[in-house]
Design an enzyme around this catalytic site. Sequence first.
Site, PDB file in Angstrom:
ATOM      1  N   HIS A  64       0.824  -1.212   0.000  1.00 12.58           N
ATOM      2  CA  HIS A  64       0.000   0.000   0.000  1.00 12.58           C
ATOM      3  C   HIS A  64       0.859   1.263   0.000  1.00 12.58           C
ATOM      4  CE1 HIS A  64      -3.457  -2.520   1.926  1.00 12.58           C
ATOM      5  NE2 HIS A  64      -3.454  -2.591   0.618  1.00 12.58           N
ATOM      6  N   HIS A  65       2.138   1.132  -0.356  1.00 14.80           N
ATOM      7  CA  HIS A  65       2.984   2.345  -0.300  1.00 14.80           C
ATOM      8  C   HIS A  65       2.514   3.371  -1.313  1.00 14.80           C
ATOM      9  CE1 HIS A  65       4.880   0.507  -3.804  1.00 14.80           C
ATOM     10  NE2 HIS A  65       5.519   1.631  -4.024  1.00 14.80           N
ATOM     11  N   LYS A  70      -2.537  -2.447  -7.906  1.00 15.49           N
ATOM     12  CA  LYS A  70      -2.848  -2.823  -9.285  1.00 15.49           C
ATOM     13  C   LYS A  70      -2.309  -4.212  -9.569  1.00 15.49           C
ATOM     14  CE  LYS A  70      -4.092  -1.246 -13.468  1.00 15.49           C
ATOM     15  NZ  LYS A  70      -4.931  -2.436 -13.544  1.00 15.49           N
ATOM     16  N   LYS A  94       7.410  -4.476 -10.159  1.00 13.32           N
ATOM     17  CA  LYS A  94       7.232  -4.147 -11.574  1.00 13.32           C
ATOM     18  C   LYS A  94       6.798  -2.680 -11.738  1.00 13.32           C
ATOM     19  CE  LYS A  94       5.372  -7.568 -13.520  1.00 13.32           C
ATOM     20  NZ  LYS A  94       4.448  -8.613 -13.979  1.00 13.32           N
ATOM     21  N   ASP A  99       8.168   2.965 -13.116  1.00 17.50           N
ATOM     22  CA  ASP A  99       7.654   4.247 -12.614  1.00 17.50           C
ATOM     23  C   ASP A  99       6.158   4.422 -12.863  1.00 17.50           C
ATOM     24  OD1 ASP A  99      10.090   5.125 -11.573  1.00 17.50           O
ATOM     25  OD2 ASP A  99      10.770   5.745 -13.556  1.00 17.50           O
ATOM     26  N   LYS A 106      -2.810  -8.751  -6.821  1.00 19.99           N
ATOM     27  CA  LYS A 106      -3.167  -9.799  -7.782  1.00 19.99           C
ATOM     28  C   LYS A 106      -4.417 -10.495  -7.276  1.00 19.99           C
ATOM     29  CE  LYS A 106      -1.349 -11.412 -11.622  1.00 19.99           C
ATOM     30  NZ  LYS A 106      -0.569 -10.645 -12.607  1.00 19.99           N
ATOM     31  N   SER A 363      -2.006  -0.154 -18.849  1.00 21.03           N
ATOM     32  CA  SER A 363      -3.146  -0.105 -17.919  1.00 21.03           C
ATOM     33  C   SER A 363      -3.173   1.235 -17.186  1.00 21.03           C
ATOM     34  CB  SER A 363      -3.045  -1.225 -16.874  1.00 21.03           C
ATOM     35  OG  SER A 363      -3.626  -2.403 -17.360  1.00 21.03           O
TER      36      SER A 363
HETATM   37  P1  NAD Z   1      -3.345 -16.287 -21.835  1.00 18.07           P
HETATM   38  O1  NAD Z   1      -4.313 -17.087 -21.090  1.00 18.07           O
HETATM   39  O2  NAD Z   1      -3.823 -15.294 -22.830  1.00 18.07           O
HETATM   40  O3  NAD Z   1      -2.291 -17.219 -22.611  1.00 18.07           O
HETATM   41  C1  NAD Z   1      -1.539 -18.255 -22.039  1.00 18.07           C
HETATM   42  C2  NAD Z   1      -1.261 -19.264 -23.140  1.00 18.07           C
HETATM   43  O4  NAD Z   1      -0.361 -20.255 -22.656  1.00 18.07           O
HETATM   44  C3  NAD Z   1      -2.535 -19.994 -23.601  1.00 18.07           C
HETATM   45  O5  NAD Z   1      -2.627 -19.960 -25.007  1.00 18.07           O
HETATM   46  C4  NAD Z   1      -2.322 -21.408 -23.061  1.00 18.07           C
HETATM   47  O6  NAD Z   1      -2.955 -22.408 -23.862  1.00 18.07           O
HETATM   48  C5  NAD Z   1      -0.806 -21.519 -23.117  1.00 18.07           C
HETATM   49  N1  NAD Z   1      -0.277 -22.581 -22.271  1.00 18.07           N
HETATM   50  C6  NAD Z   1      -0.761 -23.051 -21.090  1.00 18.07           C
HETATM   51  N2  NAD Z   1       0.015 -24.042 -20.632  1.00 18.07           N
HETATM   52  C7  NAD Z   1       1.008 -24.190 -21.531  1.00 18.07           C
HETATM   53  C8  NAD Z   1       2.124 -25.070 -21.614  1.00 18.07           C
HETATM   54  N3  NAD Z   1       2.361 -25.964 -20.663  1.00 18.07           N
HETATM   55  N4  NAD Z   1       2.946 -24.956 -22.689  1.00 18.07           N
HETATM   56  C9  NAD Z   1       2.718 -24.042 -23.661  1.00 18.07           C
HETATM   57  N5  NAD Z   1       1.670 -23.185 -23.634  1.00 18.07           N
HETATM   58  C10 NAD Z   1       0.831 -23.267 -22.581  1.00 18.07           C
HETATM   59  O7  NAD Z   1      -2.447 -15.602 -20.713  1.00 18.07           O
HETATM   60  P2  NAD Z   1      -1.524 -14.328 -20.864  1.00 18.07           P
HETATM   61  O8  NAD Z   1      -2.297 -13.135 -20.456  1.00 18.07           O
HETATM   62  O9  NAD Z   1      -0.832 -14.366 -22.165  1.00 18.07           O
HETATM   63  O10 NAD Z   1      -0.476 -14.595 -19.687  1.00 18.07           O
HETATM   64  C11 NAD Z   1       0.637 -15.445 -19.863  1.00 18.07           C
HETATM   65  C12 NAD Z   1       1.667 -15.128 -18.791  1.00 18.07           C
HETATM   66  O11 NAD Z   1       2.043 -13.756 -18.894  1.00 18.07           O
HETATM   67  C13 NAD Z   1       1.202 -15.329 -17.363  1.00 18.07           C
HETATM   68  O12 NAD Z   1       2.318 -15.737 -16.577  1.00 18.07           O
HETATM   69  C14 NAD Z   1       0.781 -13.933 -16.941  1.00 18.07           C
HETATM   70  O13 NAD Z   1       0.845 -13.748 -15.527  1.00 18.07           O
HETATM   71  C15 NAD Z   1       1.840 -13.110 -17.640  1.00 18.07           C
HETATM   72  N6  NAD Z   1       1.446 -11.708 -17.849  1.00 18.07           N
HETATM   73  C16 NAD Z   1       0.337 -11.374 -18.561  1.00 18.07           C
HETATM   74  C17 NAD Z   1       0.030 -10.030 -18.763  1.00 18.07           C
HETATM   75  C18 NAD Z   1      -1.134  -9.578 -19.604  1.00 18.07           C
HETATM   76  O14 NAD Z   1      -1.243  -8.369 -19.879  1.00 18.07           O
HETATM   77  N7  NAD Z   1      -1.983 -10.453 -20.082  1.00 18.07           N
HETATM   78  C19 NAD Z   1       0.838  -9.035 -18.183  1.00 18.07           C
HETATM   79  C20 NAD Z   1       1.967  -9.409 -17.466  1.00 18.07           C
HETATM   80  C21 NAD Z   1       2.258 -10.746 -17.308  1.00 18.07           C
END
Ligand code: NAD
Length: 472
Positions: A64-65, A70, A94, A99, A106, A363
């Site tokens: 909460h700093h 988010k 992150k 910044d 989460k 975002s």
């Molecule tokens: P998503 O659900 O859109 O896509 C994930 C993809 O990975 C899917 O197509 C799924 O079928 C595939 N997948 C699942 N298990 C798998 C495996 N064992 N091998 C290969 N592919 C596999 O999710 P996303 O939003 O793209 O998020 C993916 C990662 O990125 C997560 O760790 C998430 O926390 C991180 N992330 C996402 C965002 C965002 O803006 N969406 C931002 C920061 C971090």
Amino acid sequence: MTAHTSFFQNVLDYVDRAAALTNHPKGLLDQIKHCNSVYHFEFPLRHADGSVEVIKAWRVEHSHHKLPTKGGIRYAPDVNEDEVKALAALMTYKCAIVDVPFGGAKGAIQIDPKKYTLDQLERITRRYTHELAKKNFIGPGVDVPAPDYGTGEREMAWIADTYSAMNPGQIDAIACITGKPLSQGGIRGRREATGRGCFYALREACAHADDMKALGLSAGIAGKKVVVQGLGNVGYHAAKFCREEGDAIIIAIAEREGAIMNPNGLNEEEVFQHRKAKGSILNFPGATNIPNSIDALELECDALIPAALENQITEANADRIKARIIVEGANGPMTPGAEEVLRKKGTLIIPDVYANAGGVTVSYFEWLKNLSHVRVGRMGKRYEQASELRLIHMMESLTGRSFNEDQLKLASKGPDELDFVNSGLEDTMVVAYQRLREIWKTDARVHDLRTAAFLDAIEKVARAYAELGIFP
Ligand code: NAD
């Protein structure tokens, strides 16, 4: 560093490694490290046959700093509290690194979204929002979720609608969530922001000829052979921009059911359409099948972008990873034990806390748009177009030469929302990379970008607490 089964403990270990390089008192570091609020709740879902299923859900506010907090909301069958705490903590660091003035948070619902009907998913999402609102775990100035693994614009629209219905007349209500569809107050460029950010991260890393030389690579992203794991939001867009704007070659893409490889390059959109039509990524025309998906991570390539899930690169496969650069698109795709193995091999690891920060950066722009109630660029576009045209006509009269129609259009386009978003995102990713690299290259105690990133973040969060007067 010891290997843990706890994702949160892994994050704590990374923080400790960087914190050891600071002079901050233990109390302050403890305050920075631990989660400020953890809300676990369960609610019932009635099925068509009358049976009732109790659904587990969480929202964790790590720090909460700065407010609001988010962080995304994840729908996954095996998600647990430890994972949500780890992901919330990563959000704090992150945001600090790029910044963005938010604390980290989460959320998660323990479901496999593919097993529910559209109607059930909507009821689950709306009930989740209701539970968050009851306990003040959501709101434009309190805690602002976003999409993550298993969620997207559709869920964000349901959340915005539920929150707005519960807060009639609250003019900023839709700023309670980001990653919304455009028609519901979303912003252009948010959907592709995380993948685009991964591209900028890789491009920046490749631009440093010295660093590339140390890896045995040439400078520049063009022609780099890239393997992507996960063709979801992050993986798809990372592949798209590395290929389209970076001229990199996507030689393999891995999904749940297997992976495909083509040394001449894959087009992520064609692969996506093939998977949609056939229900599998395998048997893509011209590509070789890799039946065991995880094997794709071990392919000979310049850069590997794990963009699916955590714990994909472990001590079990780290010594077989041949990529010289790893861009952590996913959160926590590598265990600390694996990192140690890769660091000894000299692999350049671009850590998640920085590499996937593009999503939260845009975002932030969406949140600002919602609070200001105006699309960025709306008021200036015509004025800028007119100024650009005036300058062009001046050049024409001075040189006696004329621009053709296409050149005129290009030179006097005037920036729109997407131009501003991409410009803000690019600047954020470039500036942050340079700062982290500077820490890595100038502080002899820092041996890698991850430690540099955590050190940068800890210093910023510590400063915020000091300026609040909580710690001297
Ligand atoms: P998503 O659900 O859109 O896509 C994930 C993809 O990975 C899917 O197509 C799924 O079928 C595939 N997948 C699942 N298990 C798998 C495996 N064992 N091998 C290969 N592919 C596999 O999710 P996303 O939003 O793209 O998020 C993916 C990662 O990125 C997560 O760790 C998430 O926390 C991180 N992330 C996402 C965002 C965002 O803006 N969406 C931002 C920061 C971090």
